[in-house]
Design a protein around this motif. Structure first.
Motif, PDB file in Angstrom:
ATOM      1  N   ALA A   1       0.851   4.222  -2.746  1.00 16.05           N
ATOM      2  CA  ALA A   1       0.609   5.622  -2.358  1.00 16.05           C
ATOM      3  C   ALA A   1       1.714   6.533  -2.885  1.00 16.05           C
ATOM      4  CB  ALA A   1       0.518   5.723  -0.840  1.00 16.05           C
ATOM      5  N   ALA A   2       2.949   6.033  -2.901  1.00 18.56           N
ATOM      6  CA  ALA A   2       4.072   6.841  -3.384  1.00 18.56           C
ATOM      7  C   ALA A   2       4.001   7.069  -4.882  1.00 18.56           C
ATOM      8  CB  ALA A   2       5.391   6.161  -3.014  1.00 18.56           C
ATOM      9  N   LEU A   3       3.357   6.163  -5.595  1.00 22.48           N
ATOM     10  CA  LEU A   3       3.267   6.266  -7.060  1.00 22.48           C
ATOM     11  C   LEU A   3       2.113   7.152  -7.509  1.00 22.48           C
ATOM     12  CD1 LEU A   3       3.957   2.540  -8.046  1.00 22.48           C
ATOM     13  CD2 LEU A   3       5.512   4.476  -8.231  1.00 22.48           C
ATOM     14  N   ARG A   4       1.274   7.554  -6.614  1.00 21.58           N
ATOM     15  CA  ARG A   4       0.138   8.383  -7.016  1.00 21.58           C
ATOM     16  C   ARG A   4       0.548   9.817  -7.224  1.00 21.58           C
ATOM     17  NH1 ARG A   4      -3.781   5.811  -2.671  1.00 21.58           N
ATOM     18  NH2 ARG A   4      -4.361   3.930  -3.795  1.00 21.58           N
TER      19      ARG A   4
ATOM     20  N   ASP B   1       0.831  -1.214   0.000  1.00 20.99           N
ATOM     21  CA  ASP B   1       0.000   0.000   0.000  1.00 20.99           C
ATOM     22  C   ASP B   1       0.861   1.258   0.000  1.00 20.99           C
ATOM     23  OD1 ASP B   1      -2.289  -1.506   0.020  1.00 20.99           O
ATOM     24  OD2 ASP B   1      -2.583  -1.405   2.204  1.00 20.99           O
ATOM     25  N   GLU B   2       1.981   1.240   0.746  1.00 22.00           N
ATOM     26  CA  GLU B   2       2.885   2.386   0.778  1.00 22.00           C
ATOM     27  C   GLU B   2       3.477   2.647  -0.597  1.00 22.00           C
ATOM     28  OE1 GLU B   2       3.568   4.538   3.126  1.00 22.00           O
ATOM     29  OE2 GLU B   2       2.232   3.575   4.584  1.00 22.00           O
ATOM     30  N   VAL B   3       3.808   1.577  -1.292  1.00 14.93           N
ATOM     31  CA  VAL B   3       4.372   1.726  -2.651  1.00 14.93           C
ATOM     32  C   VAL B   3       3.346   2.350  -3.581  1.00 14.93           C
ATOM     33  CG1 VAL B   3       5.236   0.470  -4.654  1.00 14.93           C
ATOM     34  CG2 VAL B   3       6.032  -0.127  -2.372  1.00 14.93           C
TER      35      VAL B   3
END
Length: 644
Positions: free
Chosen positions: A641-644, A637-639
């Motif tokens: 979120a970082a790509l958004r 999920d963190e990954v």
């Protein structure tokens, strides 16, 4: 690179299956024959990267049962041994209680009979005493009957037991064949991985089978187990079963033999079966019941023959010669049911003192007869028809008629039916022959102190005497100064007797046809002194033959240097010894069985405390694996979120 979610998932699945196995162990903690199971883990194939190999998680390698074949084999063997001794003890104790019972045994009846005989001998003219003697004689025959009947009832129960056990063995054999088939299918379907629960079920069936008889097993390549009984006869081979059948004995339709089919042939395996309950029944039948019935019959035969023989040497209250006192059956050889010839066998008693407690088998091979004593397998005779008919064997004589075919066989049980057939022949107390058939008297004019004492009569054919026998002393009876007696009547002639050297007593026995007349002369006669031997008319107060009858109680009349009562005591002691040995062996085998069961339990049994601890350990591992998946999801999920 290894997937963290996949690693966590593999752990979850592995620990879940391990938890299921622990639950399976706990739920079967009290299941008889269950072996606890254990899950073995293995790492999954790692992935190679430039930095090296990265693990991909875990997998279940196998689920195996904690098992020790050596302990299981010992448990099976000890189970068979203990079952045999326990069952044998229960059977032999019934015979021991019967024979040793102070009120129901034979010894009190024998003692009561001889006590009444002695009382009657003390007052031979007493009709009431004679009547009591007949009553106690009847009680003695009834005691023979009651013990014989009870032993035969136990024999019938043993035969039923044998048939029932054979049916149980067949049922367990069918169950083994079914489980064998399931194991083969399970092993093949599971890629040669063993089906643990089916193996436990098979071991438990084998243990139940071992309680019935001793078995040998051989594991086959396909995972099935071949089971053998007797001397190597296959009971279960793969999924096939060879049933044990109970068939009627060829000599005795009330007796069963156990056979097993081997191809086109039925093999008799009765005496080859050992261990377990079936071994106990076979041993009980062969070592206790058969010898016991024969030993009881031997006492009855000896009592009948010796008492009758002595009784017929006396004269009764009416002055007539004695008759049989007891009635008895004869010896009836039994032809085999598969005999094809027309030959027959008869047997007669020759010497009751030589009888054994064994049965005998007579087999004709086409030219010769072979007689085998079955208790020790000793061949007692081998030869032709004429020789057989002229050769006494252990107190009985066989008479064979021609016509037997090769392979024909006969069973001779010389004493088996005697206790059942003995009865009181005399019903009238006046027919008891207490008196001797002859008596002697001294002339009233005798001047010397010589006396003549008649010995016990030994031959009844001499009596009654055709006339008196008179003996008159003469210092020159034989001429040349040789003193002796002139004999008139009877055989006639002279008898040498020298008072100077033979006054302490000299025994004389008259010759034919006066065989059986013996007497002792002692003292110093004077010339003309005489003695007379005459028929014992009106001898109602005479008890000399009665005294000879009473002496039979302490006379060795049974083979083995035994009296009637010591022969029965020997039987009681033999059964008592076997009972005591069975008690000791049963206790020892029980301890061995308990120890082996404890060993198996320590290895294969379920320990609920251990399983509970294992359950907590796996629960924590499962939660940790779930946490790995949770962390993997959070990272993913963190990954995102970082790509958004």
């Amino acid at each position: 690179m290894a997937d963290l979610t996949g690693i966590g998932t593999s752990a979850l699945l592995a620990f879940q299956r391990s938890l299921s196995t622990v639950g399976h162990n706990i739920s079967n903690a009290t299941t008889e024959g269950f072996s606890r199971q254990r899950v073995s883990f293995a790492t999954q194939t790692p992935e190679f990267t430039g930095a090296g190999y990265f693990g991909t998680g875990t997998t279940v390698d196998r689920v195996s049962r904690v098992y020790d074949q050596f302990i299981v084999d010992r448990l099976q063997s000890n189970t068979s041994n203990h079952s045999q001794t326990e069952h044998f003890l229960g059977l032999v104790s019934q015979v021991d209680n019967l024979l040793a019972d102070e009120s129901a045994g034979l010894s009190p009846a024998l003692q009561g009979f001889f006590n009444s005989l002695q009382n009657s001998v003390d007052d031979p003219a007493s009709t009431p005493a004679r009547q009591v003697l007949l009553s106690d004689a009847e009680a003695l025959t009834q005691r023979f009957h009651s013990i014989d009947t009870r032993l035969r009832e136990l024999a019938e129960n043993a035969e039923r037991d044998l048939v029932n056990i054979a049916n149980e063995i067949n049922g367990l054999g069918a169950s083994l064949a079914r489980v064998n088939d399931a194991i083969v299918l399970g092993t093949q379907g599971g890629g040669r991985i063993q089906p643990n629960d089916l193996l436990d079920e098979r071991d438990q069936i084998l243990r139940e089978l071992a309680e019935l008889t001793r078995v040998e097993t051989v594991e086959q390549d396909d995972g099935s187990l071949s089971v053998f009984v007797g001397s190597g006869q296959g009971l279960v081979v793969g999924d096939g079963v060879n049933e044990i059948q109970a068939v009627r004995n060829k000599f005795d339709p009330e007796r069963y033999d156990l056979v097993i089919q081997q191809g086109q042939v039925q093999v008799n395996i009765t005496d080859q079966l050992s261990g377990g309950r079936i071994g106990a029944v076979v041993d009980f039948r062969n070592k206790v019941l058969d010898p016991g019935l024969n030993a009881l019959g031997r006492i009855a035969t000896s009592l009948t023959e010796t008492f009758n023989s002595q009784h017929k040497l006396g004269i009764d209250y009416n002055g007539n010669g004695g008759t049989d006192f007891f009635a008895a059956g004869g010896i009836a050889p039994v032809p085999g049911s598969n005999n094809t010839g027309t030959g027959s066998l008869a047997a007669t008693l020759v010497d009751a003192g030589q009888l054994t407690t064994s049965n005998y088998e007579v087999v004709y091979d086409g030219s010769n007869y072979r007689v085998t004593r079955l208790n020790d397998k000793k061949v007692m005779f081998t030869g032709g028809l004429a020789a057989l008919n002229a050769t006494p064997i252990d107190g009985f004589q066989i008479t064979a008629a021609a016509g037997a075919a090769a392979g024909d066989s006969f069973l001779i049980q010389p004493t088996r039916s005697a206790a059942r057939d003995i009865n009181l022949f005399i019903k009238d107390p006046a027919l008891i022959a207490h008196a001797a058939p002859i008596r002697s008297s001294s002339a009233t004019t005798n001047a010397g102190n010589a006396g003549l004492e008649l010995a016990a009569v030994t031959d009844a054919t001499t009596y009654p005497l055709a006339g008196d026998i008179s003996l008159v002393f003469d210092p020159d009876a034989l001429g040349a100064g040789v003193p002796g007696f002139f004999v008139s009547g009877g055989p006639g002639g002279t008898l040498a007797y020298d008072p100077a050297t033979e006054q302490n007593g000299k025994q004389f026995t008259l010759g034919a046809p006066f065989d059986g007349i013996s007497f002792n002369i002692s003292g110093t006669p004077t010339s003309g002194d005489s003695f007379t031997i005459t028929n014992n008319t009106n001898g109602i107060g005479d008890n000399r033959n009665g005294l000879s009858l009473a002496k039979l109680q302490s006379t060795v009349t049974v083979r083995g240097n035994n009296t009637f009562q010591s022969a029965f005591g020997e039987l009681v002691a033999d059964v008592g010894t076997r009972t005591r040995q069975a008690q000791i062996t049963e206790e020892a085998q029980g301890v061995l069985l308990q120890q082996t069961e404890a060993e198996r339990q320590s290895v294969s049994g379920v320990n609920l405390d251990e399983e509970a601890a294992r359950l907590m350990q796996l629960q924590q591992a499962y939660q940790a694996a779930a946490q790995v998946i949770s962390v993997s999801n959070s990272l993913f999920d963190e990954v995102l979120a970082a790509l958004r």
